[in-house]
Design an enzyme around this catalytic site. Structure first.
Site, short mmCIF file in Angstrom:
data_model
loop_
_atom_site.label_atom_id
_atom_site.label_comp_id
_atom_site.label_asym_id
_atom_site.label_seq_id
_atom_site.Cartn_x
_atom_site.Cartn_y
_atom_site.Cartn_z
NE ARG A 1 -19.09 -77.15 21.07
CZ ARG A 1 -18.59 -75.82 21.60
NH1 ARG A 1 -17.94 -76.01 22.67
NH2 ARG A 1 -18.98 -74.72 21.15
NE ARG B 1 -21.20 -104.20 46.34
CZ ARG B 1 -22.14 -104.80 45.47
NH1 ARG B 1 -22.97 -105.40 45.92
NH2 ARG B 1 -21.63 -104.90 44.00
CG HIS B 2 -24.19 -100.11 45.26
ND1 HIS B 2 -22.66 -100.12 44.91
CD2 HIS B 2 -24.65 -101.54 44.62
CE1 HIS B 2 -22.57 -101.42 44.20
NE2 HIS B 2 -23.72 -102.18 43.99
CB VAL C 1 -16.84 -81.07 31.69
CG1 VAL C 1 -16.05 -80.78 32.84
CG2 VAL C 1 -16.75 -82.49 30.99
CG ASP D 1 -23.92 -74.72 26.43
OD1 ASP D 1 -24.15 -75.49 25.70
OD2 ASP D 1 -22.63 -74.62 26.85
CG HIS D 2 -23.88 -71.29 23.49
ND1 HIS D 2 -23.43 -71.22 24.55
CD2 HIS D 2 -22.88 -71.23 22.60
CE1 HIS D 2 -22.14 -71.08 24.77
NE2 HIS D 2 -21.76 -71.30 23.45
CB THR E 1 -17.43 -81.23 27.34
OG1 THR E 1 -17.66 -80.37 28.56
CG2 THR E 1 -16.39 -80.77 26.42
CG HIS F 1 -22.88 -99.71 41.20
ND1 HIS F 1 -21.71 -100.21 40.92
CD2 HIS F 1 -24.02 -100.82 41.11
CE1 HIS F 1 -21.67 -101.62 40.63
NE2 HIS F 1 -23.04 -101.85 40.81
CB CYS G 1 -22.75 -77.77 28.15
SG CYS G 1 -21.45 -78.53 29.24
#
Ligand code: RB5
Length: 148
Positions: A109, A132-133, A69, A8-9, A67, A98, A65
């Site tokens: 940021r 297993r993963h 998130v 993003d910006h 964060t 994994h 972005c």
């Protein structure tokens, strides 16, 4: 490897530095934007890169972005996407080994350029271990199928 990148910006400069870093390692980079600094909506770019990974237009994706998130949350809504947001290399490496992540996200940021490069290097240098993963990743995919 062909890597789709989107942001993003908040993250135009870091995106460009990471793209140059990827190219210096011999990867092909596909830029899904934005290259504008006016405020924009991160889901647009998260979705673009996620769809490119899903459709195998690119091998893997990188999203940035403020964060990491919001853009990773958006990407994770696309079927088949396992996007991880990382602010250090250890989790990035393990997320590939994994969890078979196919998109790496981080926040401009949150991390500086050199740390971001270390995170990217750790993620790209790691390989899914299977075994297993794989059973556990398949369980995640099964949850996704339940949504339909
Ligand atoms: C934009 O201000 C910011 O919300 C966005 O870059 C991101 O951090 C969202 O998760």
């Amino acid at each position: 490897m062909k890597i789709g990148i989107g942001n993003d910006h908040t993250s135009v400069d870091l995106k460009r530095e990471i793209a140059a870093y990827l190219e210096s390692m011999g990867h092909e980079v596909v830029n899904y934007g934005t290259d504008e600094r006016e405020s924009c909506d991160y889901p647009v770019y998260g979705k673009k890169v996620a769809c490119a990974v899903r459709d195998k237009v690119v091998d893997q994706g990188i999203l940035i972005c403020g964060t990491g998130v919001g853009i990773s949350l958006a990407a994770n809504k696309v079927k088949g996407i396992r996007a991880v947001v990382c602010s250090e290399p250890y989790s990035a490496k393990l997320s590939k080994e994994h969890n078979d992540t196919n998109i790496l996200a981080f926040g401009s940021r949150v991390v500086g350029t050199e740390l971001a490069k270390m995170i990217v290097g750790a993620w790209l240098g790691a390989e899914f271990e299977g075994g297993r993963h794989k059973r556990r990743v398949d369980m995640i995919t099964a949850i996704e199928a339940e949504r339909e």
